[in-house]
Scaffold this motif. Sequence first.
Motif, PDB file in Angstrom:
ATOM      1  N   ALA A  42      74.101  21.384  24.423  1.00 20.91           N
ATOM      2  CA  ALA A  42      72.794  21.067  25.014  1.00 20.91           C
ATOM      3  C   ALA A  42      71.887  22.288  24.994  1.00 20.91           C
ATOM      4  O   ALA A  42      70.695  22.183  24.652  1.00 20.91           O
ATOM      5  CB  ALA A  42      72.975  20.542  26.430  1.00 20.91           C
ATOM      6  N   TYR A  43      72.423  23.441  25.351  1.00 18.47           N
ATOM      7  CA  TYR A  43      71.620  24.665  25.338  1.00 18.47           C
ATOM      8  C   TYR A  43      71.100  24.954  23.932  1.00 18.47           C
ATOM      9  O   TYR A  43      69.919  25.243  23.739  1.00 18.47           O
ATOM     10  CB  TYR A  43      72.426  25.859  25.858  1.00 18.47           C
ATOM     11  CG  TYR A  43      71.640  27.141  25.773  1.00 18.47           C
ATOM     12  CD1 TYR A  43      70.706  27.466  26.747  1.00 18.47           C
ATOM     13  CD2 TYR A  43      71.787  28.005  24.692  1.00 18.47           C
ATOM     14  CE1 TYR A  43      69.959  28.618  26.663  1.00 18.47           C
ATOM     15  CE2 TYR A  43      71.043  29.161  24.597  1.00 18.47           C
ATOM     16  CZ  TYR A  43      70.134  29.473  25.586  1.00 18.47           C
ATOM     17  OH  TYR A  43      69.380  30.609  25.492  1.00 18.47           O
ATOM     18  N   LEU A  44      71.983  24.884  22.948  1.00 16.67           N
ATOM     19  CA  LEU A  44      71.572  25.184  21.581  1.00 16.67           C
ATOM     20  C   LEU A  44      70.572  24.150  21.067  1.00 16.67           C
ATOM     21  O   LEU A  44      69.619  24.503  20.364  1.00 16.67           O
ATOM     22  CB  LEU A  44      72.789  25.273  20.658  1.00 16.67           C
ATOM     23  CG  LEU A  44      72.570  25.891  19.288  1.00 16.67           C
ATOM     24  CD1 LEU A  44      71.977  27.300  19.395  1.00 16.67           C
ATOM     25  CD2 LEU A  44      73.866  25.942  18.508  1.00 16.67           C
ATOM     26  N   ALA A  45      70.754  22.891  21.436  1.00 14.68           N
ATOM     27  CA  ALA A  45      69.807  21.855  21.013  1.00 14.68           C
ATOM     28  C   ALA A  45      68.421  22.103  21.596  1.00 14.68           C
ATOM     29  O   ALA A  45      67.412  21.987  20.891  1.00 14.68           O
ATOM     30  CB  ALA A  45      70.311  20.476  21.425  1.00 14.68           C
ATOM     31  N   VAL A  46      68.359  22.467  22.864  1.00 16.85           N
ATOM     32  CA  VAL A  46      67.063  22.754  23.488  1.00 16.85           C
ATOM     33  C   VAL A  46      66.459  24.015  22.870  1.00 16.85           C
ATOM     34  O   VAL A  46      65.268  24.046  22.544  1.00 16.85           O
ATOM     35  CB  VAL A  46      67.212  22.887  25.021  1.00 16.85           C
ATOM     36  CG1 VAL A  46      65.944  23.413  25.662  1.00 16.85           C
ATOM     37  CG2 VAL A  46      67.589  21.547  25.634  1.00 16.85           C
ATOM     38  N   PHE A  47      67.275  25.041  22.695  1.00 18.65           N
ATOM     39  CA  PHE A  47      66.817  26.298  22.112  1.00 18.65           C
ATOM     40  C   PHE A  47      66.236  26.074  20.712  1.00 18.65           C
ATOM     41  O   PHE A  47      65.142  26.538  20.402  1.00 18.65           O
ATOM     42  CB  PHE A  47      67.997  27.280  22.059  1.00 18.65           C
ATOM     43  CG  PHE A  47      67.699  28.592  21.391  1.00 18.65           C
ATOM     44  CD1 PHE A  47      67.031  29.593  22.073  1.00 18.65           C
ATOM     45  CD2 PHE A  47      68.106  28.824  20.085  1.00 18.65           C
ATOM     46  CE1 PHE A  47      66.768  30.812  21.462  1.00 18.65           C
ATOM     47  CE2 PHE A  47      67.846  30.036  19.467  1.00 18.65           C
ATOM     48  CZ  PHE A  47      67.172  31.037  20.151  1.00 18.65           C
ATOM     49  N   LEU A  48      66.965  25.339  19.878  1.00 15.39           N
ATOM     50  CA  LEU A  48      66.496  25.079  18.518  1.00 15.39           C
ATOM     51  C   LEU A  48      65.344  24.090  18.497  1.00 15.39           C
ATOM     52  O   LEU A  48      64.423  24.215  17.689  1.00 15.39           O
ATOM     53  CB  LEU A  48      67.652  24.565  17.661  1.00 15.39           C
ATOM     54  CG  LEU A  48      68.753  25.581  17.368  1.00 15.39           C
ATOM     55  CD1 LEU A  48      69.935  24.896  16.702  1.00 15.39           C
ATOM     56  CD2 LEU A  48      68.233  26.715  16.519  1.00 15.39           C
ATOM     57  N   GLY A  49      65.408  23.100  19.383  1.00  9.82           N
ATOM     58  CA  GLY A  49      64.330  22.117  19.451  1.00  9.82           C
ATOM     59  C   GLY A  49      62.994  22.758  19.770  1.00  9.82           C
ATOM     60  O   GLY A  49      61.958  22.365  19.225  1.00  9.82           O
TER      61      GLY A  49
END
Length: 105
Positions: free
Chosen positions: A48-55
């Motif tokens: 979730a963190y990486l998805a938000v960061f990349l998003g």
Amino acid sequence: MEGYRISGHLYYLRGRLKPAFENTLMAMVAGSQLSKEMIRQSTFLHAAYLAVFLGEKLKPKDELKALEEQLDVWIGEDWRELIGGTELEKSTVKPRSKYMPPVSF
């Protein structure tokens, strides 16, 4: 879930942000079958963190609204606090290139 999460992280390390984002989204979809308690204690939070960061790097803010709403459902309304920990931020630190073996993917 773990396969997609690790793939996403490896793509991120290689600078391939679009496939990294897609794989972290797939990791969350795969992990969404877990109970909420398990989600809140697992590596789902890393995905979730990486998805938000990349998003935030790849998508306009209005497109991220759907991701944020889904995180409310899967993790809970306090998802921002859970993924905002310093331990998760370390997952986006890239190692020096001399330590990275050459891989073409």
